[in-house]
Write a protein that holds these residues in place. Structure first.
Motif, PDB file in Angstrom:
ATOM      1  N   PRO A 101      24.226  57.477  -5.685  1.00  0.00           N
ATOM      2  CA  PRO A 101      23.684  56.747  -4.514  1.00  0.00           C
ATOM      3  C   PRO A 101      24.670  56.636  -3.349  1.00  0.00           C
ATOM      4  CG  PRO A 101      23.102  55.613  -6.539  1.00  0.00           C
ATOM      5  CD  PRO A 101      24.008  56.742  -6.938  1.00  0.00           C
ATOM      6  N   GLN A 102      25.937  56.378  -3.637  1.00  0.00           N
ATOM      7  CA  GLN A 102      26.900  56.217  -2.542  1.00  0.00           C
ATOM      8  C   GLN A 102      27.617  57.520  -2.198  1.00  0.00           C
ATOM      9  OE1 GLN A 102      27.721  53.394  -0.557  1.00  0.00           O
ATOM     10  NE2 GLN A 102      25.741  52.788  -1.384  1.00  0.00           N
ATOM     11  N   ASN A 103      27.158  58.610  -2.752  1.00  0.00           N
ATOM     12  CA  ASN A 103      27.743  59.945  -2.539  1.00  0.00           C
ATOM     13  C   ASN A 103      29.145  60.080  -3.132  1.00  0.00           C
ATOM     14  OD1 ASN A 103      25.413  60.477  -1.189  1.00  0.00           O
ATOM     15  ND2 ASN A 103      26.329  60.655   0.836  1.00  0.00           N
ATOM     16  N   PHE A 104      30.105  59.330  -2.566  1.00  0.00           N
ATOM     17  CA  PHE A 104      31.492  59.474  -2.998  1.00  0.00           C
ATOM     18  C   PHE A 104      32.018  58.101  -3.413  1.00  0.00           C
ATOM     19  CE2 PHE A 104      30.578  62.596   0.280  1.00  0.00           C
ATOM     20  CZ  PHE A 104      30.953  63.780  -0.347  1.00  0.00           C
TER      21      PHE A 104
ATOM     22  N   ILE B   9      23.957  67.039   5.370  1.00  0.00           N
ATOM     23  CA  ILE B   9      24.966  66.664   6.372  1.00  0.00           C
ATOM     24  C   ILE B   9      25.923  65.594   5.841  1.00  0.00           C
ATOM     25  CG2 ILE B   9      25.290  65.539   8.610  1.00  0.00           C
ATOM     26  CD1 ILE B   9      23.063  67.261   9.725  1.00  0.00           C
ATOM     27  N   PRO B  10      25.440  64.431   5.366  1.00  0.00           N
ATOM     28  CA  PRO B  10      26.422  63.438   4.902  1.00  0.00           C
ATOM     29  C   PRO B  10      27.260  63.946   3.731  1.00  0.00           C
ATOM     30  CG  PRO B  10      24.270  62.428   5.202  1.00  0.00           C
ATOM     31  CD  PRO B  10      24.074  63.904   5.294  1.00  0.00           C
ATOM     32  N   LEU B  11      26.619  64.625   2.785  1.00  0.00           N
ATOM     33  CA  LEU B  11      27.363  65.101   1.618  1.00  0.00           C
ATOM     34  C   LEU B  11      28.402  66.146   2.011  1.00  0.00           C
ATOM     35  CD1 LEU B  11      24.481  65.384  -0.991  1.00  0.00           C
ATOM     36  CD2 LEU B  11      26.589  64.074  -1.306  1.00  0.00           C
ATOM     37  N   MET B  12      28.065  67.015   2.936  1.00  0.00           N
ATOM     38  CA  MET B  12      28.982  68.114   3.272  1.00  0.00           C
ATOM     39  C   MET B  12      30.103  67.691   4.206  1.00  0.00           C
ATOM     40  SD  MET B  12      26.394  71.353   3.577  1.00  0.00           S
ATOM     41  CE  MET B  12      27.363  72.706   2.942  1.00  0.00           C
ATOM     42  N   ILE B  13      29.924  66.574   4.925  1.00  0.00           N
ATOM     43  CA  ILE B  13      31.012  66.135   5.816  1.00  0.00           C
ATOM     44  C   ILE B  13      31.809  64.997   5.183  1.00  0.00           C
ATOM     45  CG2 ILE B  13      29.752  66.834   7.889  1.00  0.00           C
ATOM     46  CD1 ILE B  13      29.232  63.855   8.449  1.00  0.00           C
ATOM     47  N   GLY B  14      31.411  64.594   3.979  1.00  0.00           N
ATOM     48  CA  GLY B  14      32.154  63.557   3.277  1.00  0.00           C
ATOM     49  C   GLY B  14      31.811  62.143   3.720  1.00  0.00           C
ATOM     50  N   ALA B  15      30.550  61.900   4.047  1.00  0.00           N
ATOM     51  CA  ALA B  15      30.119  60.555   4.466  1.00  0.00           C
ATOM     52  C   ALA B  15      29.279  59.917   3.369  1.00  0.00           C
ATOM     53  CB  ALA B  15      29.305  60.649   5.754  1.00  0.00           C
ATOM     54  N   ARG B  16      29.233  58.598   3.374  1.00  0.00           N
ATOM     55  CA  ARG B  16      28.419  57.900   2.368  1.00  0.00           C
ATOM     56  C   ARG B  16      26.967  57.800   2.790  1.00  0.00           C
ATOM     57  NH1 ARG B  16      32.862  54.045   0.850  1.00  0.00           N
ATOM     58  NH2 ARG B  16      33.647  54.941  -1.087  1.00  0.00           N
ATOM     59  N   GLU B  17      26.733  57.872   4.081  1.00  0.00           N
ATOM     60  CA  GLU B  17      25.362  57.733   4.576  1.00  0.00           C
ATOM     61  C   GLU B  17      25.287  58.345   5.977  1.00  0.00           C
ATOM     62  OE1 GLU B  17      24.752  53.524   4.621  1.00  0.00           O
ATOM     63  OE2 GLU B  17      26.183  53.236   6.242  1.00  0.00           O
TER      64      GLU B  17
END
Lengths: 176, 561
Positions: free
Chosen positions: B524-527, B98-106
């Motif tokens: 770790p912070q995704n983006f 969910i966070p990775l696919m919607i562009g969120a860090r967490e």
């Protein structure tokens, strides 16, 4: 803490309360089925609960929610404190109600009796949690530490939930 | 100590997702072993179980006894549904994707992510403890119907502890659902509108809404059942032992239980939507129709539960209403299905391992869905109710489709989770064996059920009218053993690939969604910087892009070439 964090937290609380209200709805649905069961309704011991105690608990719950809502909207801390104090009074009234249940000869083996006690007890756990949460955030807001109105508003939402569920239980058990 | 504190305090959604994956896979293995021991009893009634028998049933010389048999099928069902499929599909892939696919860090509430996992782990510990409790493990079926689950029929402490485990896992599910719902509402990256959400996110989001709405009902039922067992109440006990109503429990259970089917299958539908498009190199066909169909199914899921209770004396009008609603809910499911087929139609299909698992899931979901229609119609349900047909049907949906969907997801996101690639050769072997023996195992259950074999019998063949079904049951058992054996291929593949697998590129599948725009494993912070989404998730198979960039897709954030 940004407004966006506040918004996220508020939405989270709304979703949580929406979810949790389903557990009360399920118990009220069960009460409806039990009322039509062979034991009949109402439980004889229900008549022994003083009407003043029943009504007082609803009035105090509604008054505390109203005071909290108005106080937070108008940013009047005294009203918020009054609302919190009424929440504590509600918890005390609930303890009195549970003691009255205990003394009224409810039979746990009888589903209507047990359902009334289960509903009241389950609700009382939420009331204690709500009053404690309100006291905690109100104390932090009063001492002007890191806590603003956001946490108070969210605990107030929880308290409105406690009041609304009690109103529903009151109507289902004592009125309908 | 420091590492333990770090373990407990970790709130990163990707780490928590991996923990859910481990926890789910371990319980998948436990549930699978329970199933195989149970199947042994149907192939060789009363004979000692090889290898495990002396360990599990020393008092009977290694043979399954009637009492242990009821515990086996009870714990198999509960373990698989609540402690294996749920953590893998929702806990692992919900938290990871969910966070990775919607562009969120967490996640919206990182500490809640950790809390939900630890509450869930506690419930798993309770479930394990229930199996070794004095006076026996839970033995009332996965539905835990009273009076079988009441102390009068099931005095073992295992049943009480299992009810506590179900209540606890319900709390974990609700906490997780609140987090998922809020995250999708509030944490989407700029430009990630609702109509640009990948179907996986839609599936997980709708699942979370259903979990938030209906798991509390199971909580209420568990609470009342728990009070019946420990506090002397009799909400669900009728007859000489009380004036309660066992049917009340059935209502509460199925108000939760039918949406639970969709809670488990909606993530699979979403995952299939994404994977079929990615590997057919085509946009998902009628995206809005698929989303609408998923929303419609979710909306109707709470209105059809009565078809589980046709045989309980429901009024004819009520029965007809539930029948009509049950058959009606298949309409949006057909829309979904046709959209998948249209996505595949004339696509440039890449038969990767995740794609094969997806195609397998589409096939078994179709078979499972069609066999369910006969249980939704009262006239046929009268004959098939409580037979092995029911077992075959729900295993095709809730076991085969979710199993294949889960493995499609594991093979697909493994590179992003662990930074390594799984072996394709072992994956193909795992897929082939799993599909063949899943279909064989559960289809033969349908055959046995149609021939009249009731479910849950310790030794069905003592009854003359079904004695001739011993052969079919034997084949089913050995198919189940083969299915179990092929899972060892996955275990080998998984373990070896974790340490020795080829390093994964950021986007090994040439996919378009946001998680494939970051390194593998996801940082770790995704983006590094929050992405700005420019388009929907299915810009695949574009000839103009191929002319300019030498590839056929555009991800969700890159500029138009």
């Amino acid at each position: 803490v940004t407004w966006r964090d506040e918004e996220t937290a508020s939405i989270g609380v709304i979703v949580l309360l929406g979810a949790w209200s389903m557990s009360f709805l399920a118990l009220l649905f069960s009460l409806g089925i039990v009322r039509g069961g062979p034991s009949g309704w109402p439980p004889p011991a229900l008549a022994d609960i003083p009407a003043s105690l029943r009504s007082a608990s609803v009035l105090v719950a509604v008054a505390s929610s109203a005071a909290l809502a108005w106080g937070l909207r108008a940013r009047r801390m005294p009203a918020v404190v009054i609302g919190g104090a009424l929440a504590v009074v509600f918890v005390i009234a609930q303890v009195g109600l549970l003691r009255a249940f205990a003394g009224a000869g409810f039979e746990l083996r009888e589903p209507p009796d047990a359902m009334v006690i289960a509903l009241a007890g389950f609700h009382a756990v939420h009331a204690v949690l709500g009053a404690a949460g309100l006291a905690w955030v109100a104390g932090r807001a009063w001492s002007r530490t890191d806590c603003g109105y956001g946490p108070l508003r969210r605990w107030a939402m929880f308290w409105h939930f406690v009041s609304a569920t009690w109103l529903a239980i009151y109507l289902a058990v004592f009125v309908a | 100590m420091a590492s333990l504190a770090r373990l407990l305090r970790a709130t990163d959604h990707k780490q928590i997702a991996k923990r859910y994956l481990w926890a789910g896979l371990i319980f998948l293995a436990i549930g699978g072993v329970l199933a195989m021991v149970m199947r042994w009893q149907w192939a060789h009634p009363g004979e000692p179980v090889p290898i495990l028998g002396p360990l599990l049933f020393p008092e009977s010389g290694g043979a399954v006894t009637p009492a242990s048999y009821t515990s086996l099928f009870t714990n198999h069902g509960l373990v698989m549904i609540f402690f294996a499929i749920t953590p893998i599909l929702i806990g692992a892939f919900g938290n990871f994707c969910i966070p990775l696919m919607i562009g969120a860090r967490e996640m919206a509430f990182p500490r809640l992510t950790a809390l939900s996992f630890w509450v869930f782990a506690t419930s798993q510990a309770l479930a394990l403890a229930s199996m070794v409790m004095p006076h026996g493990a839970a033995a009332s079926g996965w539905t835990m119907y009273p009076p079988m689950s009441a102390t009068i029929a099931e005095p073992g402490h295992g049943q009480t502890v299992m009810i506590a485990a179900i209540f606890t896992t319900g709390i974990a599910t609700i906490l997780g659902a609140v987090n998922f719902v809020t995250t999708v509402i509030t944490k989407r990256a700029p430009g990630m509108t609702w109509t640009r959400l990948p179907l996986t996110v839609w599936g997980l989001w709708l699942t979370s809404i259903l979990s938030a709405l209906f798991v509390p009902v199971l909580g209420a039922a568990s609470l009342l059942l728990f009070l019946d067992r420990v506090a002397g109440t009799s909400f669900f006990i009728a007859g000489a032992a009380g004036t309660g109503d066992p049917l009340l429990y059935q209502h509460l259970f199925w108000i939760f239980g039918h949406p639970e089917v969709y809670i488990l299958i909606l993530p699979v539908w979403g995952i299939l939507g994404d994977l079929l498009a990615t590997f057919a190199r085509k946009p998902a066909f009628w995206y809005r129709g698929t989303v609408g169909a998923m929303c419609t199914v979710a909306g109707m899921s709470g209105l059809v539960y009565g078809h589980h209770m046709f045989q309980t004396g429901l009024g004819p009008m009520l029965g007809k209403a539930f029948e009509a609603l049950t058959l009606a809910i298949s309409a949006p499911a057909v829309v979904l299905y046709v959209n998948w087929l249209c996505t595949l139609w004339r696509g440039s299909i890449r038969l990767t391992v995740p794609m094969l698992f997806s195609l397998g899931a589409v096939f078994v979901f179709g078979a499972g869905g069609l066999t369910g229609l006969y249980l939704g119609a009262i006239t046929t349900d009268i004959h098939l109710h409580d037979s092995m047909w029911v077992v075959g049907h729900f295993h095709l949906i809730m076991a085969a489709a979710t199993f294949l969907g889960s493995f499609a997801a594991i093979y697909y996101w493994f590179p992003k989770m662990f930074g390594r690639e799984l072996s394709r050769r072992l994956g193909l072997l795992h897929f082939g064996g799993s599909l063949i023996f899943l279909v064989l195992t559960f289809s033969l259950m349908l055959v046995a059920g149609y021939a009249g074999q009731p479910r849950r019998l310790y030794d069905p063949f003592q009854y003359e009218f079904i004695a001739h079904l011993a052969g079919i049951n034997s084949i089913t058992t050995y198919a189940a053993f083969a299915l179990g054996a092929f899972q060892l291929v996955f275990v080998v593949n998984f373990v070896i690939s974790l340490w020795r697998g080829r390093r994964a590129a950021p986007n090994p599948w040439q996919a378009t969604t946001l998680e494939w725009t970051v390194a593998s494993p996801a940082p770790p912070q995704n983006f590094e910087t929050l992405p700005t989404v420019r388009r929907g998730p299915y810009e695949l198979g574009r000839p103009d892009v191929r002319d300019r960039l030498g590839r056929d897709y555009l991800d969700q954030i890159e500029e138009e070439p």
